[in-house]
Design an enzyme around this catalytic site. Structure first.
Site, short mmCIF file in Angstrom:
data_model
loop_
_atom_site.label_atom_id
_atom_site.label_comp_id
_atom_site.label_asym_id
_atom_site.label_seq_id
_atom_site.Cartn_x
_atom_site.Cartn_y
_atom_site.Cartn_z
N SER A 146 0.84 -1.19 0.00
CA SER A 146 0.00 0.00 0.00
C SER A 146 0.88 1.25 0.00
O SER A 146 1.68 1.44 -0.91
CB SER A 146 -0.96 -0.05 1.18
OG SER A 146 -2.01 0.87 1.04
N ASP A 271 -9.81 -3.87 -5.65
CA ASP A 271 -9.28 -3.19 -4.47
C ASP A 271 -10.24 -2.08 -4.03
O ASP A 271 -10.50 -1.14 -4.80
CB ASP A 271 -7.91 -2.59 -4.81
CG ASP A 271 -7.16 -2.08 -3.59
OD1 ASP A 271 -7.79 -1.44 -2.73
OD2 ASP A 271 -5.94 -2.32 -3.50
N HIS A 299 -7.75 -5.39 -0.82
CA HIS A 299 -6.57 -4.57 -0.54
C HIS A 299 -5.66 -5.33 0.42
O HIS A 299 -6.01 -5.56 1.59
CB HIS A 299 -7.00 -3.23 0.08
CG HIS A 299 -5.87 -2.26 0.23
ND1 HIS A 299 -5.37 -1.53 -0.83
CD2 HIS A 299 -5.14 -1.90 1.32
CE1 HIS A 299 -4.39 -0.76 -0.41
NE2 HIS A 299 -4.23 -0.98 0.90
#
Length: 328
Positions: A146, A271, A299
């Site tokens: 991320s 996501d 995610h």
């Protein structure tokens, strides 16, 4: 373009009981594997006098490949995806170390400055700290998740000729920060925004009570979304003109074409932190990038397995298998 295609043998297959993108994202958080990792914490003083903390899982002096891990927004070495990959690395005879961004290891850092998606200074210093202090110069690999993946891709763009990192992996990267901020402010994704903003605001308030900051507590508490937080806090304390300037200069999509280090990028179309419009086109990728795009996965989720509540996690196996290809 010499882009490697997705190998169907490695392609992710979601658990039949966890095909929803939110289940993929939240299941590992609420039902993490219970791992007891023998971590050694090292405090590192930075050039500006501040500090970061890193957690090692194996003696740093052992002659084994080294895996550096970069957590996501408000993550740490306790994040389930970091824990699982550190454990897997240990099992595969790697050393592993999680670099915490400033203030993410449980202690507020000394200065108002914190970290953000485009801040590569501390990562660059840590990579050279490993070389200069511990004389680790080969078989170094790095994985970012991320926001950590965003920092990693920008660093790779800025250091195209680096001879320290053998290969890299970035997972669930917010390729366009503005689109991500928009997405997180809609529908169910506002739950993720609320949780992350709460952590960010709590951390900033804790720091303000320790060292004093440029924004008072009531103003921080009033911020309702990432657009507001990144405009009033992130941009202000890190030298950007405003939130638009921060998003424009730090979004990692623009950095993909110049990366020369072999890099695996893993992303899911579903996501919930962003929309499919964020996904780069193949002609935006350098020849050094292997881009693996899955239909499902959420995610930083990628939960597989046939028995409910007995998951298999595909991600760490895929990342370690990729790095093994580049071992000397």
């Amino acid at each position: 373009m010499n882009l490697k295609k997705i190998n169907t043998a490695n392609n992710f297959r979601p658990a039949w009981w966890a095909k929803n993108k939110h289940i993929q994202t939240l299941f590992p958080v609420f039902f993490p594997k219970k791992l007891k990792l023998p971590l050694y914490r090292e405090n590192i003083t930075l050039p500006d006098g501040d500090f970061i903390q890193v957690d090692w899982i194996i003696n740093k002096l052992e002659k084994k490949p080294l895996l550096i891990l970069l957590h996501g927004l408000e993550g740490s070495s306790s994040s389930p995806y970091i824990q699982r990959l550190m454990k897997k690395a240990q099992e595969c005879n790697y050393r592993a170390v999680c670099m915490h961004f400033r203030g993410c290891a449980g202690l507020p850092n000394k200065y108002e400055r914190a970290y953000h998606a485009g801040d590569t200074e501390d990562l660059n210093y840590f990579i050279h700290h490993i070389k200069n202090k511990w004389n680790i110069t080969e078989n170094i690999f790095i994985a970012g998740f991320s926001l950590g993946g965003s920092v990693l891709l920008k660093w790779l763009d800025e250091n195209p000729e680096n001879n320290l990192i053998k290969s890299a992996a970035a997972t669930s990267v917010p390729f366009e920060l503005a689109t991500t901020a928009d997405t997180m402010n809609k529908g169910f994704s506002r739950i993720y925004q609320w949780w992350l903003l709460k952590s960010l605001k709590d951390s900033f308030i804790k720091k303000s009570n320790t060292i004093g900051v440029c924004i008072d507590e009531s103003a921080i508490k009033s911020l309702k979304n990432f657009w507001e937080f990144d405009d009033k806090v992130t941009a202000k304390i890190h030298g950007f003109k405003n939130v638009n300037d921060y998003y424009a200069k730090s979004s990692p999509r623009q950095f993909l074409s110049k990366i020369k280090t072999p890099t695996l990028i893993i992303h899911s179309k579903d996501d919930p932190f962003m929309t499919p419009t964020c996904i780069p086109n193949m002609n935006e990728l350098s020849n050094s990038i292997t881009f693996e795009l899955t239909e499902k996965g959420g995610h930083v989720g990628f939960v597989s397995g046939s028995i409910p509540f007995f998951p298999n996690y595909w991600l760490e196996d895929r990342i370690l298998n990729y790095f093994n290809e580049y071992l000397r």
